[in-house]
Design a protein around this motif. Structure first.
Motif, PDB file in Angstrom:
ATOM      1  N   GLY A  46      -1.804  -5.239   8.085  1.00  0.00           N
ATOM      2  CA  GLY A  46      -2.665  -6.298   7.618  1.00  0.00           C
ATOM      3  C   GLY A  46      -3.578  -5.896   6.482  1.00  0.00           C
ATOM      4  O   GLY A  46      -4.153  -6.737   5.806  1.00  0.00           O
ATOM      5  N   GLU A  47      -3.766  -4.591   6.267  1.00  0.00           N
ATOM      6  CA  GLU A  47      -4.658  -4.103   5.222  1.00  0.00           C
ATOM      7  C   GLU A  47      -3.875  -3.600   4.022  1.00  0.00           C
ATOM      8  O   GLU A  47      -4.328  -2.749   3.273  1.00  0.00           O
ATOM      9  CB  GLU A  47      -5.551  -2.986   5.779  1.00  0.00           C
ATOM     10  N   SER A  48      -2.667  -4.160   3.796  1.00  0.00           N
ATOM     11  CA  SER A  48      -1.809  -3.649   2.726  1.00  0.00           C
ATOM     12  C   SER A  48      -2.466  -3.736   1.362  1.00  0.00           C
ATOM     13  O   SER A  48      -2.202  -2.918   0.489  1.00  0.00           O
ATOM     14  CB  SER A  48      -0.471  -4.392   2.721  1.00  0.00           C
ATOM     15  N   SER A  49      -3.358  -4.739   1.155  1.00  0.00           N
ATOM     16  CA  SER A  49      -4.018  -4.884  -0.140  1.00  0.00           C
ATOM     17  C   SER A  49      -4.961  -3.725  -0.430  1.00  0.00           C
ATOM     18  O   SER A  49      -5.329  -3.482  -1.574  1.00  0.00           O
ATOM     19  CB  SER A  49      -4.787  -6.211  -0.185  1.00  0.00           C
ATOM     20  N   MET A  50      -5.380  -2.984   0.627  1.00  0.00           N
ATOM     21  CA  MET A  50      -6.282  -1.861   0.447  1.00  0.00           C
ATOM     22  C   MET A  50      -5.525  -0.551   0.282  1.00  0.00           C
ATOM     23  O   MET A  50      -6.125   0.476  -0.007  1.00  0.00           O
ATOM     24  CB  MET A  50      -7.220  -1.758   1.663  1.00  0.00           C
ATOM     25  N   MET A  51      -4.232  -0.594   0.459  1.00  0.00           N
ATOM     26  CA  MET A  51      -3.435   0.618   0.399  1.00  0.00           C
ATOM     27  C   MET A  51      -3.007   0.913  -1.036  1.00  0.00           C
ATOM     28  O   MET A  51      -2.919   0.023  -1.873  1.00  0.00           O
ATOM     29  CB  MET A  51      -2.197   0.477   1.274  1.00  0.00           C
ATOM     30  N   ALA A  52      -2.710   2.186  -1.300  1.00  0.00           N
ATOM     31  CA  ALA A  52      -2.185   2.570  -2.608  1.00  0.00           C
ATOM     32  C   ALA A  52      -0.839   1.888  -2.836  1.00  0.00           C
ATOM     33  O   ALA A  52      -0.035   1.779  -1.910  1.00  0.00           O
ATOM     34  CB  ALA A  52      -2.024   4.079  -2.679  1.00  0.00           C
ATOM     35  N   PRO A  53      -0.570   1.401  -4.038  1.00  0.00           N
ATOM     36  CA  PRO A  53       0.753   0.828  -4.307  1.00  0.00           C
ATOM     37  C   PRO A  53       1.815   1.909  -4.238  1.00  0.00           C
ATOM     38  O   PRO A  53       1.582   3.049  -4.654  1.00  0.00           O
ATOM     39  CB  PRO A  53       0.615   0.273  -5.731  1.00  0.00           C
ATOM     40  N   ILE A  54       2.977   1.564  -3.697  1.00  0.00           N
ATOM     41  CA  ILE A  54       4.087   2.511  -3.671  1.00  0.00           C
ATOM     42  C   ILE A  54       5.359   1.806  -4.124  1.00  0.00           C
ATOM     43  O   ILE A  54       5.501   0.590  -3.981  1.00  0.00           O
ATOM     44  CB  ILE A  54       4.310   3.158  -2.288  1.00  0.00           C
ATOM     45  N   SER A  55       6.287   2.596  -4.643  1.00  0.00           N
ATOM     46  CA  SER A  55       7.580   2.100  -5.090  1.00  0.00           C
ATOM     47  C   SER A  55       8.666   3.067  -4.635  1.00  0.00           C
ATOM     48  O   SER A  55       8.411   4.257  -4.432  1.00  0.00           O
ATOM     49  CB  SER A  55       7.621   1.979  -6.619  1.00  0.00           C
ATOM     50  N   ILE A  56       9.868   2.541  -4.473  1.00  0.00           N
ATOM     51  CA  ILE A  56      11.025   3.385  -4.201  1.00  0.00           C
ATOM     52  C   ILE A  56      11.685   3.706  -5.537  1.00  0.00           C
ATOM     53  O   ILE A  56      12.265   2.832  -6.172  1.00  0.00           O
ATOM     54  CB  ILE A  56      12.030   2.698  -3.263  1.00  0.00           C
ATOM     55  N   ALA A  57      11.566   4.951  -5.965  1.00  0.00           N
ATOM     56  CA  ALA A  57      12.131   5.336  -7.265  1.00  0.00           C
ATOM     57  C   ALA A  57      13.651   5.414  -7.204  1.00  0.00           C
ATOM     58  O   ALA A  57      14.334   5.105  -8.185  1.00  0.00           O
ATOM     59  CB  ALA A  57      11.551   6.668  -7.709  1.00  0.00           C
ATOM     60  N   GLY A  58      14.197   5.824  -6.062  1.00  0.00           N
ATOM     61  CA  GLY A  58      15.643   5.942  -5.938  1.00  0.00           C
ATOM     62  C   GLY A  58      16.042   6.463  -4.579  1.00  0.00           C
ATOM     63  O   GLY A  58      15.203   6.948  -3.808  1.00  0.00           O
ATOM     64  N   VAL A  59      17.323   6.354  -4.256  1.00  0.00           N
ATOM     65  CA  VAL A  59      17.873   6.812  -2.979  1.00  0.00           C
ATOM     66  C   VAL A  59      19.178   7.565  -3.230  1.00  0.00           C
ATOM     67  O   VAL A  59      19.845   7.358  -4.246  1.00  0.00           O
ATOM     68  CB  VAL A  59      18.145   5.633  -2.013  1.00  0.00           C
ATOM     69  N   ALA A  60      19.532   8.434  -2.277  1.00  0.00           N
ATOM     70  CA  ALA A  60      20.798   9.170  -2.351  1.00  0.00           C
ATOM     71  C   ALA A  60      21.230   9.539  -0.945  1.00  0.00           C
ATOM     72  O   ALA A  60      20.420   9.550  -0.016  1.00  0.00           O
ATOM     73  CB  ALA A  60      20.657  10.427  -3.218  1.00  0.00           C
TER      74      ALA A  60
ATOM     75  N   GLN B 204       2.677   5.975   2.450  1.00  0.00           N
ATOM     76  CA  GLN B 204       1.676   5.152   1.775  1.00  0.00           C
ATOM     77  C   GLN B 204       0.268   5.479   2.274  1.00  0.00           C
ATOM     78  O   GLN B 204      -0.679   5.552   1.475  1.00  0.00           O
ATOM     79  CB  GLN B 204       1.975   3.672   1.986  1.00  0.00           C
ATOM     80  N   SER B 205       0.134   5.717   3.570  1.00  0.00           N
ATOM     81  CA  SER B 205      -1.176   6.081   4.117  1.00  0.00           C
ATOM     82  C   SER B 205      -1.654   7.412   3.550  1.00  0.00           C
ATOM     83  O   SER B 205      -2.830   7.559   3.185  1.00  0.00           O
ATOM     84  CB  SER B 205      -1.099   6.153   5.646  1.00  0.00           C
ATOM     85  N   LEU B 206      -0.764   8.379   3.476  1.00  0.00           N
ATOM     86  CA  LEU B 206      -1.139   9.681   2.929  1.00  0.00           C
ATOM     87  C   LEU B 206      -1.496   9.580   1.449  1.00  0.00           C
ATOM     88  O   LEU B 206      -2.437  10.237   0.982  1.00  0.00           O
ATOM     89  CB  LEU B 206       0.003  10.680   3.138  1.00  0.00           C
ATOM     90  N   MET B 207      -0.757   8.764   0.709  1.00  0.00           N
ATOM     91  CA  MET B 207      -1.067   8.591  -0.708  1.00  0.00           C
ATOM     92  C   MET B 207      -2.405   7.890  -0.899  1.00  0.00           C
ATOM     93  O   MET B 207      -3.117   8.150  -1.883  1.00  0.00           O
ATOM     94  CB  MET B 207       0.045   7.798  -1.393  1.00  0.00           C
ATOM     95  N   THR B 208      -2.754   6.999   0.020  1.00  0.00           N
ATOM     96  CA  THR B 208      -4.016   6.267  -0.079  1.00  0.00           C
ATOM     97  C   THR B 208      -5.206   7.166   0.186  1.00  0.00           C
ATOM     98  O   THR B 208      -6.271   7.003  -0.417  1.00  0.00           O
ATOM     99  CB  THR B 208      -4.017   5.091   0.923  1.00  0.00           C
ATOM    100  N   THR B 209      -5.041   8.133   1.085  1.00  0.00           N
ATOM    101  CA  THR B 209      -6.172   8.966   1.509  1.00  0.00           C
ATOM    102  C   THR B 209      -6.181  10.347   0.864  1.00  0.00           C
ATOM    103  O   THR B 209      -7.001  11.193   1.228  1.00  0.00           O
ATOM    104  CB  THR B 209      -6.158   9.120   3.038  1.00  0.00           C
ATOM    105  N   SER B 210      -5.266  10.592  -0.071  1.00  0.00           N
ATOM    106  CA  SER B 210      -5.231  11.884  -0.764  1.00  0.00           C
ATOM    107  C   SER B 210      -4.803  11.645  -2.205  1.00  0.00           C
ATOM    108  O   SER B 210      -4.622  10.503  -2.636  1.00  0.00           O
ATOM    109  CB  SER B 210      -4.241  12.832  -0.072  1.00  0.00           C
ATOM    110  N   ASN B 211      -4.639  12.738  -2.945  1.00  0.00           N
ATOM    111  CA  ASN B 211      -4.190  12.600  -4.340  1.00  0.00           C
ATOM    112  C   ASN B 211      -2.679  12.766  -4.466  1.00  0.00           C
ATOM    113  O   ASN B 211      -2.161  12.981  -5.564  1.00  0.00           O
ATOM    114  CB  ASN B 211      -4.914  13.606  -5.239  1.00  0.00           C
ATOM    115  N   ALA B 212      -1.958  12.673  -3.365  1.00  0.00           N
ATOM    116  CA  ALA B 212      -0.494  12.777  -3.403  1.00  0.00           C
ATOM    117  C   ALA B 212       0.092  11.589  -4.155  1.00  0.00           C
ATOM    118  O   ALA B 212      -0.328  10.444  -3.967  1.00  0.00           O
ATOM    119  CB  ALA B 212       0.067  12.834  -1.986  1.00  0.00           C
TER     120      ALA B 212
END
Length: 338
Positions: free
Chosen positions: A2-16, A129-137
């Motif tokens: 429910g708090e997705s608007s507060m989370m860092a944006p993420i994208s899927i760059a690719g899969v293999a 996404q949670s880790l990216m939101t709370t760190s500089n990853a």
């Protein structure tokens, strides 16, 4: 979420993906003593099995190097490594640290996830996404490996089990990046702990799975359990797809491609029809790969891109449920051109 608007944006760059060398056809499961084939063939004609020498770290390394070449990205630079392996290589430890060593990565976070089973791909997206939101990853390699087919159902005493022909082994990986280039518009995860005790392992001698013995163990799904799981799966996956579309502020009619776990063709048909989607909009590889458990989502996502079932700017929904119904999850990705 429910708090997705507060989370860092993420994208899927690719899969293999990567598969073991052993391609197994249906004859492998033929019961010579009865002359009958197991009853659970349900549409799978082939699948891959790990050999005793194969490891999950081997498969992740090969898939990750394939992805690195696709994206021209050095995996040594990845900030987060998340893994989920159906039947781990070793007790006590996951393969994440070994994967980091093989890739030369000095990742800030290396986490071996043991939750969410067939929807662990989406679960790991949410964790990244949670880790990216709370760190500089800024980057995350998420890795799904299915190993149970070769490690459980290749045993001579399990091969004629009704379940044996359904699973197949394989590995799928994805690179997530902290930007909105190919945005994950919504993620919904749900734990249903009331069903957590319904998936168990059993052996003919009644021992615990970690105790030594001479007969193999298998997943204990009685007919009564199977009926309950079918009912739950038929309900849970459409529900989580609806919830994820609501979170993304879109309608079912906005779905261009659906990617789910693939337990059997009956579930696949029921989920597709519940979402009012044509067959060609549901990406799956069950006939050639069997039930890939958690690896199905990244593997089928790659397949959809390779076949053109997933096109630039499509709204792609990833969804499924796990085990006997203790987890369900969904995500919406706007698959913009790279």
């Amino acid at each position: 979420m429910g708090e997705s608007s507060m989370m860092a944006p993420i994208s899927i760059a690719g899969v293999a993906s990567h598969f073991p060398d052993q391609l197994i056809d249906n004859q492998y499961f033929f019961d010579e003593s009865t002359g009958k084939k197991p009853i659970m063939f349900r549409g799978s004609k082939s699948r891959y099995h790990l050999s005793p020498e194969d490891t999950s770290a081997d498969m992740i390394e090969k898939a990750a190097k394939k992805l690195s070449a696709k994206l021209d990205f050095d995996m040594a630079e990845v900030d987060i490594i998340l893994t989920h392996v159906t039947l781990p290589d070793l007790p006590f430890t996951g393969c994440g640290a070994d994967v980091a060593r093989r890739l030369g990565a000095k990742s800030k976070w290396v986490v071996d996830v043991n939750s969410a089973g067939c929807v662990s791909f989406v679960y790991m997206m949410a964790l990244a996404q949670s880790l990216m939101t709370t760190s500089n990853a800024k980057t995350a390699l998420i890795c799904n490996v299915q190993t149970a087919a070769g490690r459980i159902y290749s045993h001579p005493k399990n091969r004629t089990n009704a379940q044996a022909s359904v699973p197949g082994d394989g590995c799928g990986v994805a690179l997530l990046v902290a930007d909105d280039s190919r945005p994950v518009k919504a993620i919904v995860t749900k734990c249903c702990p009331e069903f957590s005790g319904d998936m168990t392992v059993a052996s003919d001698d009644g021992r615990k799975w970690w105790e030594p013995g001479e007969v193999p163990f298998h997943i204990d799904f009685s007919e009564a359990k199977v009926a309950k799981v079918f009912a739950r799966g038929n309900r849970m996956v459409p529900e989580v797809i609806h919830a994820t579309c609501d979170e993304a502020q879109m309608k079912l009619t906005d779905i261009d491609a659906l990617v789910t776990n693939q337990p059997n063709p009956i579930f696949l048909r029921n989920w597709r029809e519940a979402c009012l989607l044509p067959k060609e909009a549901h990406v799956q590889t069950f006939e050639e790969h069997g039930n890939l458990f958690g690896a199905a989502l990244p593997i089928c996502l790659e397949r959809g891109l390779e076949t053109g079932q997933i096109k630039d700017n499509d709204n792609v929904v990833l969804a499924g449920f796990s085990h006997a119904g203790d987890f369900a999850a969904g995500a919406v990705v706007e698959w913009r051109a790279a």
